[in-house]
Design an enzyme around this catalytic site. Structure first.
Site, PDB file in Angstrom:
ATOM      1  N   GLU A   1       4.188  40.209  -9.590  1.00  0.00           N
ATOM      2  CA  GLU A   1       2.850  39.848 -10.069  1.00  0.00           C
ATOM      3  C   GLU A   1       2.097  41.121 -10.435  1.00  0.00           C
ATOM      4  O   GLU A   1       2.060  42.071  -9.644  1.00  0.00           O
ATOM      5  CB  GLU A   1       2.145  39.107  -8.915  1.00  0.00           C
ATOM      6  CG  GLU A   1       0.745  38.646  -9.219  1.00  0.00           C
ATOM      7  CD  GLU A   1       0.122  37.939  -8.005  1.00  0.00           C
ATOM      8  OE1 GLU A   1       0.731  37.009  -7.457  1.00  0.00           O
ATOM      9  OE2 GLU A   1      -0.969  38.373  -7.594  1.00  0.00           O
TER      10      GLU A   1
ATOM     11  N   LYS B   1       4.006  40.159  -4.607  1.00  0.00           N
ATOM     12  CA  LYS B   1       2.570  40.118  -4.884  1.00  0.00           C
ATOM     13  C   LYS B   1       1.908  41.433  -4.498  1.00  0.00           C
ATOM     14  O   LYS B   1       2.578  42.351  -4.013  1.00  0.00           O
ATOM     15  CB  LYS B   1       1.938  38.946  -4.133  1.00  0.00           C
ATOM     16  CG  LYS B   1       2.555  37.609  -4.548  1.00  0.00           C
ATOM     17  CD  LYS B   1       1.715  36.437  -4.075  1.00  0.00           C
ATOM     18  CE  LYS B   1       2.365  35.152  -4.583  1.00  0.00           C
ATOM     19  NZ  LYS B   1       1.658  33.964  -4.095  1.00  0.00           N
TER      20      LYS B   1
ATOM     21  N   LYS C   1       1.455  25.215  -4.359  1.00  0.00           N
ATOM     22  CA  LYS C   1       0.210  24.580  -3.884  1.00  0.00           C
ATOM     23  C   LYS C   1       0.370  23.062  -3.932  1.00  0.00           C
ATOM     24  O   LYS C   1      -0.257  22.377  -4.741  1.00  0.00           O
ATOM     25  CB  LYS C   1      -0.962  25.053  -4.740  1.00  0.00           C
ATOM     26  CG  LYS C   1      -1.209  26.557  -4.587  1.00  0.00           C
ATOM     27  CD  LYS C   1      -2.372  27.042  -5.422  1.00  0.00           C
ATOM     28  CE  LYS C   1      -2.561  28.552  -5.203  1.00  0.00           C
ATOM     29  NZ  LYS C   1      -3.598  29.131  -6.074  1.00  0.00           N
TER      30      LYS C   1
ATOM     31  N   ASP D   1      -1.379  37.860 -13.661  1.00  0.00           N
ATOM     32  CA  ASP D   1      -2.325  37.133 -12.818  1.00  0.00           C
ATOM     33  C   ASP D   1      -3.747  37.246 -13.347  1.00  0.00           C
ATOM     34  O   ASP D   1      -4.292  38.354 -13.439  1.00  0.00           O
ATOM     35  CB  ASP D   1      -2.247  37.674 -11.380  1.00  0.00           C
ATOM     36  CG  ASP D   1      -2.967  36.759 -10.406  1.00  0.00           C
ATOM     37  OD1 ASP D   1      -2.944  35.527 -10.625  1.00  0.00           O
ATOM     38  OD2 ASP D   1      -3.557  37.267  -9.443  1.00  0.00           O
TER      39      ASP D   1
ATOM     40  N   ARG E   1       0.823  -1.219   0.000  1.00  0.00           N
ATOM     41  CA  ARG E   1       0.000   0.000   0.000  1.00  0.00           C
ATOM     42  C   ARG E   1       0.852   1.263   0.000  1.00  0.00           C
ATOM     43  O   ARG E   1       0.574   2.234  -0.696  1.00  0.00           O
ATOM     44  CB  ARG E   1      -0.957  -0.051   1.212  1.00  0.00           C
ATOM     45  CG  ARG E   1      -1.880   1.095   1.423  1.00  0.00           C
ATOM     46  CD  ARG E   1      -2.895   1.469   0.329  1.00  0.00           C
ATOM     47  NE  ARG E   1      -3.312   0.492  -0.582  1.00  0.00           N
ATOM     48  CZ  ARG E   1      -3.321   0.698  -1.920  1.00  0.00           C
ATOM     49  NH1 ARG E   1      -2.968   1.871  -2.447  1.00  0.00           N
ATOM     50  NH2 ARG E   1      -3.698  -0.254  -2.730  1.00  0.00           N
TER      51      ARG E   1
END
Lengths: 290, 290, 290, 290, 290, 290
Positions: free
Chosen positions: D206, D176, D144, D228, D109
């Protein structure tokens, strides 16, 4: 009801407490935590609990109990009624605790396992210490400790009024039969040890016979001699031979039945592996009301 | 001379062995290692050693002994003459070892501490197991284990022929008096537990009286009932009442003196904390020739 | 706007939260920390931030968000407006945060990665749970979880209203085709399992056909049967055959499209690997004003 | 049938493999190991197993599979038929394994969870990469990622033909909106960043609008600009405005449906969080014969 | 060309080597490894490399170099031409290495940082040792070591022919001015120390003046006296006063310029913090041909 | 008396401080803690202490000092009179501390070792920085750092006014002679590097001759060029050739004697390994009154 035996060096560093308790809690809480309490006790339920010594003994480990509880409930209220090193009667309340019921139940077994084991060691140590009262002999431990718990068990020995032997192989030089054999005899092994040891490293040598002791006396260089598995009679002769030139430690098969006779010989130390490797836990409990 | 008791699930994962031995060696070698052997034994000296059980008992921990030696000397030669779970007579040679003298001396105490403690647990367990032979009762352990060594001690219990109870609080639901009290009674606590438990989680409930047992019988939902501190007579009645509807576990104050009588009542399990928290070490030694 | 789904056992231990967050922060901060914020934001700048669910879903992971923020700024002020297990609408504000701007920016991605992933699992679970409402069927997870995050993902399953299957290989006995084959058939494998399992270990056996199920019915000994990859028709027959003698779990390829039909067959559990191994993250954000 | 996509920098350090696998095995084996196999499979049983991709995709994680197996059975024989980065058809056999049946079942597993997840990321990445073939646009990932698995997932992105964005907050400067706001505008924030950044630290900024892009063009100092959430039309204009003075990265809501159009605008990079945070696992299996 | 200075106790445990090298490699390889070599060197390229001492000195750390290389390429071939403790001339080749070019380049800096630092300490120690040749004085280190590297630096001191002082606060009792002041004077502090110290714990006391030394002579109980920041003349007088009743250690501001004069006074030990906290690295290099 | 040099990015994460201090304290306290203080100082004694810079220099490490003290005595009172990055005169009091005498003495050496080493690095860095004042040249460090302390030493470099080079092998691409040789020349190696590097990864290439520099100019693709071991004259020519097309870093054998001349050539960066691998500790002390 309780009488403090604590010697001033019974001390555990906060780092060590934190590490031992975290490890023990992780072991008990596993991957899903106290599923029984989660299922049956509301998150906001409050418990009042008493940590109790069910039998008489010497206490060691209360700071670990407090830390275990606080790890699960930082805001828990704890009132201690005893300190490590205290000798207490059966049924003594050691601590009052008020806080999250889930946290108290979740930390209970870890807290008691630590307290019971360490108090067991302290109590066993104290049994020996009591029997040598009034003599020059002090009780010391060995490296026969529970793997992973050595520093805690050595602390418990101190709480019981004992003295610590080496914490590890790097703590002092202790020459045993194999070292003597390989090095080609007592003189040669002591010379090698002396040449390597810094000025803050003590040297102890183990002897099995009074002839070997004679040889150590001739060579000098040692700080202490471990008299291994000698009879009471041999121990007495050894003390007479050495006349305080070395510290003398009796070791090997010493029990509660024989310790008084051993101490009567005048040795400086009597060491026991039993107080750490085979001492029974002290019976302690957490009486909880939610 | 030796007879294997091992049940097929006495098993330790390699990861767990590695972790426990590394930790114990670090504890003993400290920051400077085995200074005595370094000072007195040449780096290339070879030792022949025998791991010996000085007293009769059930062995547990040999893979840890081998790992401790190999950690300090990967090329060491080891011939095992026994396996974990074997019951051996006094003076049985368990292992022959040939390799670096410094490594053998450096790993000696760690190896013996692990072997002595785990064999002590296995032997204590087996003492109980022997006394219930021929009955339906099986011996099981508790969570009263040495902090940090639970999985090893539970393994030793299996080596001794015992059965493991919960490994941690997350392993099954075990409802005790406090849970019953807070939940408002036996029916209510069992309903809550049942509602939360998945289909692979067993539920055991602790009862102190036969009246409580009656209530559990009325409610059902539990898989097992723990009969806490009951007399032999109460246990016998409990068995009669339950008629195998639940698994029955007797617990609380069971000793070698009482276990046969407990088993005679027909309970399925008898659990003992003593076999882990207070079992004396088995006397094991490493006889070394360099 | 939000409705709590939380079952009482959705619980994460403080130790587990601490470990997961520390690890994730270390991974993101690396060796030099948030160099952008350090270069452009004064050390004493204060941020006001809102943790927001951009899409509807079930929330899991808020305590981890709080811990991540507090690890970088112990004094940060946090006001939670939702709890784990809440079902929330799109644009719901979950938390208000006021504190060090550098800390908020430094913890932002870690907090959102944890919250997004766990809420994704909770939401996916809840999608299944919704579709079985009114039936006896409960949704459970598998061991197909993200390595290193199993306990957190199992927690998220509970937040979503699901039930946890085994946390690991040691949690219960689950017999699969290979075990049956090696042990020489269903009777033999169940006998072996029963002989080894303690009284708190449940036994589940996987069957692929109704003939196998028949054999399990003949043998007994199992607590649960996993019906692997069966058609709706087979599931229905299995339920009829078993008549509640075992817990029945349907598994294998169950999707949101098929779950209602599966539940209609009357099985007790339907398990899904998808809810942990492939659930998309929930879209969550940290809206910051400095 | 399989075609290697691996770029030369798809590389995992042995230390990282070891750490990830040890952690995952510990998580699955728990405190008692694979109790089912221990109870039902003899210790000396040998298994033959095939690691199979049940569906088509790009493979990542085979070295982790091999390490998981070897951790439980060092002597296991493994023959690999594919390498990380290979694109394979459904039903491709990736590896043949012969060794301890208990070890194969015990590692199954963990091995599949790692392989399935990483291959899922690699496959998802490759889906994007395929759609930009023939354009200047390269696919890159974001931060992320799954907490605790970032380096592994970034590796999987490389296996899928993608390019890695920052590994952590300390990897480069990425300015940002909040940084711009606090620093008092684009010129000021870039000046601050430039003053702090060493010569091996790139600066990306950004922007949400073409006006902001204009300002960045006026100031210079940045190495890259993140566009963005811009429309295809805005992206096209941005490319025209910048004329290769900066590297341009399109980000925000890019899907498999839109990626071709994004690439057609001429941006250098298109980044996707979805390929790590929400890619479904690839369906992989271990077909075992004992 | 090289001459071994190694004293028999220059020894590093395998556990310590493993831990230090793993930590250092993780620090240098970071999350993506040696990206330069991965991008530019084929995975199967082989390197031949020589570890070279660019300047004369005493070598310490070769086992760490070998371990670093083997961690990244287990099959690498290493031929050592020197041993730790050897004094070598400039341009001495210490090791020949043949193996994976990526592994050699990936481990290079870690290996050299460890070897350079430890050889720097060994060389600095040896500079002092050389200047006391023919006297009774031995050179020892202090606890002024690099945090996290103490055991390695103490090992390097031994390689350079020096003697180790305490490894930590728990290694021996060293009474300083504050302890004397709080305890109410020299007699009182020595009594307290003696009462707590076990028989394997040495006691050293620091004195600033000959008057204090006089007092220590009157009290006895100490094993060693640290003469803090005394002039050559005071040291000479101290030696005369003590007449070998205690071990004498001169400490404080001892430099290569003054050490010969210090040794001429007849003190037993001269300790230097500089050899660990400020010794420059030895210039070592890895000359690589791929 | 003190003047802040701190650049805004001199920053240590709380996680990193905690880890470094815990590790250093564990190393110094060992298994039994500060046995001297435990034996001679009452548990409730309070100390007043001053952290003092005995010599002039640039300070780095004060947050680590505070953390070390708080780890042993959470309630200790600390008043800081300086900040990391401050340039201070000899005898400057950096901190006033009031709290548990045992804790202050127990943390003293760890605190000073950290503060002395990091301040030594900061001071050495600042010596270089001072000599390049008024030029375009900035001082940067290398990867020649103390194993295990790289992030702390890089922080100290920033406190001293320097700029950090790569934190590890994964931080940027730095092409050296071996990479050039294997890849078949400068053009080919740069093409490979460019093909693999993401848009946030800078590329630096090391050249030994102006001919090589010429070739780099012809190829482009690099962000920076490291001029290795060039004479002042060569450096001047290199600057003229490059005309700011690349960032230029002078490296190799740069000392306090040569740095001004190096800076006068107009290179952008001058890097020094000496400031981390061989900088002497700053002399700091803890003056304690109990």
């Amino acid at each position: 009801m309780s009488q403090s035996l604590i010697c001033p060096d019974a001390f555990l560093s906060p780092l060590m407490i934190d590490e031992a308790v975290t490890r023990a809690l992780a072991e008990d809480l596993g991957r899903a935590g106290d599923v029984t309490s989660i299922a049956t006790i509301p998150a906001d339920a409050i418990a009042r609990a008493k940590v109790v010594a069910r039998e008489a003994g010497v206490i060691a480990g209360l700071p670990l109990v407090a830390t275990a509880l606080r790890k699960l409930a930082p805001e828990i209220a704890i009132a201690a009624h005893a300190r490590d090193g205290d000798r207490v009667a059966a049924k003594t309340v050691l601590m009052d605790v008020v806080g999250s019921a889930r946290a108290v139940l979740g930390a209970e077994r870890v807290a008691l396992n630590l307290l019971g084991r360490l108090s067991g060691v302290a109590t066993a140590t104290h049994e020996f210490v009591r029997r040598v009262a009034g003599t020059r002999t002090r009780i010391c431990c060995t490296r026969k400790t529970t793997p992973g718990l050595r520093a805690l068990e050595k602390y418990a020995v101190r709480c019981g009024g004992g003295i610590n032997h080496r914490f590890g192989l790097d703590d002092a030089i202790l020459i045993k039969d194999n070292h003597i054999a390989v090095a080609g005899g007592i003189r040669s092994v002591l010379e090698r040890a002396k040449a390597c040891a810094g000025h803050l490293v003590k040297i102890e040598i183990e002897v099995d016979t009074l002839d070997q002791l004679d040889e150590v006396l001739a060579v000098g260089m040692a700080d202490a001699v471990l008299l291994d598995n000698m009879s009471i009679d041999e121990l007495r002769k050894a003390v007479a031979m050495v006349k305080e030139r070395f510290v003398l430690e009796a070791s090997g098969g010493i029990t509660l039945d024989t310790i008084a006779a051993v101490a009567a010989t005048g040795v400086d130390y009597a060491s026991s592996g039993w107080i750490t490797h085979s001492a029974p836990s002290l019976d302690v409990a957490l009486d909880i009301e939610i």
